[in-house]
Design an enzyme around this catalytic site. Structure first.
Site: not given
Length: 306
Positions: A168, A171-173, A176
């Protein structure tokens, strides 16, 4: 510990721009909530009015909870909350779960004391946090995901189970990187457009409703076009932090990341000049300034300030 979703007791730490909206939805949708207060008393008093209980320390939050959500800025804050004096590790029970909504992971350390760790970083803004329609990218084994999903559903409109713990955050990085890369491109394009005599409204008249339009573009442009400082309340400081994490992830993976580095450097300059409360759309104003053009928006006939 064997529990059902209805019996889970929830803890929450981090009543910031995003956290208050998330916590509000958890308690409003039927879960018992214990939270850690902060100097800004308005979010705490709101939650107390909704039936939540306030704790004095992170340890007390852990002792009262089966699942604890953390929603703070970054790794140092999360580490202090978990490891520090009066921290979560002093109160967590075997079988508890910690769900981190920021961008850091401490899964192995918590596993040693029988506590599971889920990473569930967020996407979108405080507006969606309040409305309960955030996006969540969840990293957890299948059984653990099934346990925490009903709680996440109280504040997220879109939940994607990315993979195992840690995925998670990764994937967030990546998410962004794409959005902040757009922000850097939009900012440089607006500065260049202004320099050659094309105003932001004229620029927007071509991009909006065309193939290059998207939801992020629309919220990003509301600062430059309308002076709406609250259109996208994600700070430049947090953007810069996430891009440094992206750089570290790329380095560890052994991949060249020149566009990520270029995006990071765009935000680094804006972050260094301040002020701290700048939001991502204000990057355009900074890029304009260093290139000798004025992209500071007007609202109600008055020039805005950052």
């Amino acid at each position: 510990m064997t529990t059902t979703a209805a019996s889970e007791k929830i803890g929450f730490i981090g009543l910031g721009l995003m956290g208050h909206g998330i916590a509000k939805n958890i308690v409003d949708k039927g879960y018992g909530l214990t939270f850690l207060g902060r100097k800004n008393r308005k979010p705490a008093e709101d939650l107390i009015g909704r039936g939540a209980k306030e704790a004095a320390t992170s340890r007390d939050v852990a002792a009262a909870s089966d699942i604890v959500f953390i929603c703070v800025t970054g790794s140092r804050e999360v580490e202090a909350i978990i490891r520090g004096p009066g921290g979560l590790k002093e109160g967590l029970k075997k079988g508890s779960v910690v769900v981190d909504c920021s961008t850091v992971a401490l899964a192995a350390e918590l596993k040693e004391i029988g506590v599971d760790f889920v990473d569930a970083p967020l996407s979108r803004t405080p507006k969606e946090a309040s409305e309960g329609t955030l996006d969540a990218m969840v990293g957890a084994p299948d059984a653990l995901f099934a346990r925490v999903k009903p709680v996440i559903e109280t504040w997220a409109g879109r939940i994607v189970h990315i993979g195992d713990t840690g995925d998670g955050h990764r994937m967030k990085l990546l998410n962004n990187f794409i959005s902040l890369g757009y922000a850097a491109i939009y900012s440089e394009a607006l500065a260049l457009a202004e320099k050659v005599g094309i105003s932001p409204p004229r620029f927007d008249s071509v991009i909006r409703n065309g193939r290059m339009d998207c939801g992020f573009y629309q919220t990003f442009m509301r600062w430059t076009l309308e002076g709406d400082r609250d259109a996208h309340k994600f700070t430049i400081a947090n953007a810069f932090k996430d891009l440094t994490y992206l750089e570290s992830m790329a380095g560890a993976a052994g991949i060249a990341n020149p566009l990520g580095n270029a995006t990071k450097n765009s935000f680094a300059g804006a972050h260094a000049t301040g002020p701290a409360e700048q939001f991502v759309p204000m990057l355009a104003t900074y890029i304009g300034k260093v290139n000798g053009v004025d992209l500071m928006p007007s609202k109600d006939g008055k020039k805005q300030t950052i």
